[in-house]
Scaffold this active site. Structure first.
Site, PDB file in Angstrom:
ATOM      1  NE  ARG A  18       2.194  -7.875  11.176  1.00  0.00           N
ATOM      2  CZ  ARG A  18       1.608  -6.716  10.175  1.00  0.00           C
ATOM      3  NH1 ARG A  18       2.657  -6.091   9.659  1.00  0.00           N
ATOM      4  NH2 ARG A  18       0.089  -6.718   9.715  1.00  0.00           N
ATOM      5  CE  LYS A  61      -1.023   0.067   5.145  1.00  0.00           C
ATOM      6  NZ  LYS A  61      -0.556   1.212   5.427  1.00  0.00           N
ATOM      7  CB  THR A  62       3.862   2.276   1.788  1.00  0.00           C
ATOM      8  OG1 THR A  62       3.603   2.298   3.049  1.00  0.00           O
ATOM      9  CG2 THR A  62       4.368   3.575   2.115  1.00  0.00           C
ATOM     10  CG  ASP A  77      -1.416   4.625   4.799  1.00  0.00           C
ATOM     11  OD1 ASP A  77      -2.414   3.392   5.072  1.00  0.00           O
ATOM     12  OD2 ASP A  77       0.270   3.942   5.803  1.00  0.00           O
ATOM     13  CD  GLU A  78      -2.151   1.266   8.902  1.00  0.00           C
ATOM     14  OE1 GLU A  78      -3.470   0.348   8.870  1.00  0.00           O
ATOM     15  OE2 GLU A  78      -1.691   0.311   8.662  1.00  0.00           O
ATOM     16  CD  GLN A 137      -2.958  -5.141   8.359  1.00  0.00           C
ATOM     17  OE1 GLN A 137      -2.553  -5.255   9.388  1.00  0.00           O
ATOM     18  NE2 GLN A 137      -2.928  -5.317   7.230  1.00  0.00           N
TER      19      GLN A 137
END
Length: 747
Positions: A602, A32-33, A219-220, A250
């Protein structure tokens, strides 16, 4: 820019959809970044959109810095003309320009959690409310939740008139807000709350920023609360060029105000929104990813998406059921040592993830004995250390002389004969004449009840502060901190003692100066106000150094956004992960499952999930069943590591609503558990039984003295061919020894 060659199909579509509302559902590790940075570059380079018209908001300073650097590498220095920042930092920037319209001065102080607690305590004392009836933490939590939901103090009081307890909290909330304003201060929650208030009260200010930011990216988005949601809604109302990126799977911060409905209902808020799913994972091996998919599929409150990857299958997930919590830590220690030796791993490849910070202690003990270097993310933060907070309080007060919380902290630090009794007299007099505390101190001679010695001490202090306030503009921040340390006598007070802890504090203060030097080097705005903002808004994860070769201990919450080759998810037991509150509450269970999903994703190469037959919780031996989340993973993806246990566990069934995690398993008595745990702890505590050698005398090492008992080495000093050791004993205080003359047993 040939984006089609740089991005996959879905990423390309997301990066090139610019006009109108857009929801990008970005699964874990889906890039996504990368999409956001190329989207910004495409807007500036290909569509000729002015960088100053773009607002990109992330949730952490670290994420913002990473995005800024990536954008800069694509479009050059022009990236400096756009806002790539966090919610709180962007709101501070707006408030520094506009807050006078709300009756504050632009030099306002931002109170951290310690300052906030001090002010709440002061309010409770004035209202004669006993902290045994209502705790400070409960009050702070209620006020924070109110602000997250845009509930003012007056509204809170009106809504809770019939509830005695809540009405008391409302009184504190009202007084707390009045005191914040009289101190020209905002707390952390106020930063966004007051910006929304500003936009609603002054439409011309909102219009200015609506015209400025034609293109907004968040974002997020799954982690936004109502206040953040409203801030974004107001800014994007005119242009409607709003791009939100997030993953409903998430959303793990509902306990602190995040509202998953913000992302789930995006299409209801914007009926013409385009939705793009990023489901290609570039991080994890296929087995790890499939495990994450099978766990999260048990949630009902989620968007329909399934992560996929072209990576290899990789190893199966390793599941280990330990005999006890100490056995769990020892197993992990030996696995780490084995992988470093056999697979050429380095310590930075490993992360231990747990649900609560309290779980770190046993791992720290075992890792110290095994000489495994580690660091804790989420422990005592650098800016939370006493000596750092003291000097930061000096800086805050100098920058804003109306800040009484900071003034009260430094008034007798270092000691200058202005004790608690004198401070109370000063405070009472300032309240009685409705004047600022510092103004009262400047005219100390007129205050009744003070001795000449008190008056002299107070006037000496105000003279010092006047000098420091005058010097503020004449020195860069780093030199100014050094000036404060010397002129206040703070550093001299620490240097004249032989206490090893004070020597450590001196080193921390030197590090604060170094932080100021780094700030001056990297920041465009080099003022004291900017330095205070940067340090107040920093989060623990912002200081995470990926290159340091140490194993990392952290909560799963802190690990969000990070990745590691090898991950150990520990304490995977019903009652711990998921926690007690989740077992009978479907909504909480779904959030716990999302947290498990975050932990699993992770891991890049290997994932271990461990639990214990018996462990200590609040000093009591308990037994919890293995986590239901492990049972939800497809058995074909799991490898169970067999160990010799206290007793073969009974075949367990899925936890039912009546399951009581506080109860010990029926086939064991609490007494037998406690005895078994004590035997194991005794065995480990005895260590090797060998005498401590010079090589093994390292800081953090546990030892035993025949007379003083068990202790921890806190300092070592070479003297000729010998070693002077400083030891903090569990029950006998701090003592020093010469190693060659003192037999110390190694534990």
């Amino acid at each position: 820019m040939e984006l089609k060659e740089l991005l996959n199909k879905e990423q390309y579509e997301a990066a090139t959809t610019i006009e109108g509302p857009l929801l990008i559902l970005a699964g874990a590790g889906s890039g996504k970044t990368r999409v956001l940075t190329y989207r910004i570059a495409h807007m500036v380079e290909d569509l000729n959109i002015y960088p100053s018209q773009i607002l990109a908001i992330t949730f952490t300073n670290k994420a913002g810095q990473e995005m800024r650097e990536r954008v800069k590498s694509l479009i050059g220095e022009t990236a400096d003309n756009m806002w790539i920042t966090t919610f709180h930092s962007s709101c501070v920037r707006i408030l520094r320009r506009e807050i006078d319209k709300l009756g504050y001065k632009k030099s306002f102080t931002i109170y951290d959690s310690y300052d906030q607690k001090s002010l709440v305590k002061q309010c409770m004392e004035e209202l004669d409310i006993n902290d045994k009836d209502i705790t400070e933490n409960e009050i702070i939590s209620k006020i924070g939740k109110a602000k997250d939901n845009l509930v003012t103090a007056s509204t809170y009081k009106r809504e809770n008139e019939s509830n005695f307890r809540e009405n008391k909290i409302a009184e504190i909330y009202e007084l707390y807000q009045r005191k914040l304003k009289s101190n020209n201060a905002l707390d952390f929650d106020d930063l966004i709350f007051k910006t929304v208030e500003l936009f609603n009260a002054h439409p011309e200010v909102l219009e200015f920023y609506q015209k400025k930011f034609k293109y907004i990216m968040i974002d997020e988005y799954q982690d936004t609360n109502k206040c953040q949601y409203e801030f974004v809604r107001l800014l994007a109302k005119e242009s409607r060029n709003l791009c939100v990126v997030g993953d409903d799977d998430q959303c793990i911060y509902e306990w602190r105000g995040a509202d998953i409905r913000n992302i789930l209902d995006f299409e209801k808020d914007y009926s013409d929104a385009k939705v793009i799913k990023l489901e290609e994972n570039y991080r994890s091996m296929e087995n790890i990813l499939n495990a994450a998919n099978t766990v999260i599929s048990n949630n009902s409150e989620r968007k329909n998406k399934v992560l996929r990857t072209s990576n290899e299958k990789g190893e199966k997930l390793k599941v280990y059921r330990a005999y006890s919590d100490m056995d769990e830590a020892q197993f992990i220690s030996s696995e780490i040592k084995r992988m470093i030796k056999e697979e050429e791993k380095t310590y930075k490849d490993f992360a231990i993830l747990y649900r609560t910070n309290a779980q770190s202690r046993i791992f720290e003990d075992i890792f110290m004995r095994a000489d495994i270097p580690y660091r804790i993310i989420g422990g005592l933060k650098f800016y939370d250390r006493k000596e750092i907070k003291d000097i930061m309080a000096y800086l805050k007060f100098i920058n804003n002389p109306e800040d009484e919380v900071s003034l009260r902290r430094i008034i007798n630090v270092p000691k200058r004969n202005i004790g608690d009794t004198t401070c109370s007299k000063l405070q009472e007099f300032s309240v009685s004449i409705e004047d600022d505390l510092y103004n009262v101190m400047v005219d100390a001679k007129s205050i009744p009840g003070l001795t000449q010695r008190n008056i002299n001490a107070i006037l000496k202090f105000t003279s010092l502060m006047d000098d420091l306030i005058e010097m503020k503009e004449q020195l860069p921040v780093s030199k100014f901190i050094e000036y404060i340390l010397n002129e206040s006598g703070y550093i001299k007070e620490l240097e004249k003692t032989n206490n090893p802890e004070d020597k450590s504090r001196v080193e921390n203060l030197k590090e604060l100066v170094s932080a100021a030097v780094e700030f001056e080097r990297s920041s465009e705005d080099k003022t004291l106000s900017a330095f205070l903002e940067k340090t107040t808004l920093v989060s623990d994860i912002d200081n995470f150094d990926r290159d340091a070769d140490t194993l990392v201990l952290m909560t799963v919450h802190s690990a969000k956004g990070l990745e590691f080759p090898v991950v150990f998810m520990v304490g995977m037991e019903n009652g711990i992960f998921p926690g007690n509150g989740s077992l009978n509450d479907q909504k909480e269970m779904e959030e716990s499952r999302r947290l498990c999903y975050v932990g699993i994703t992770r891991a890049k190469e290997k994932l271990y999930m461990t639990s214990a037959e018996v462990r200590r919780v609040f000093g009591r031996a308990v037994s919890y069943g293995q986590s239901d989340f492990i049972d939800e993973i497809n058995p074909e993806l799991v490898e169970h590591i067999k160990v010799k246990t206290l007793r073969e566990p009974k075949k367990r069934t899925k936890a039912k609503a009546e399951y009581n995690p506080h109860s010990l398993r029926a086939d064991y008595s609490e007494e037998s558990f406690t005895k078994a745990l004590n035997r194991m702890e005794e065995k480990i505590q005895k260590g090797t039984g060998e005498l401590l050698t010079k090589k093994e005398a390292t800081i953090g090492r546990k030892i035993e003295h025949s007379r003083f008992g068990v202790g921890t080495i806190i300092n070592t000093l070479e003297e000729d061919d010998d070693l002077k050791i400083t030891i903090a004993f569990d029950n006998m205080g701090v003592k020093q020894f010469i190693l060659s003359l003192t037999p110390l047993q190694l534990l």
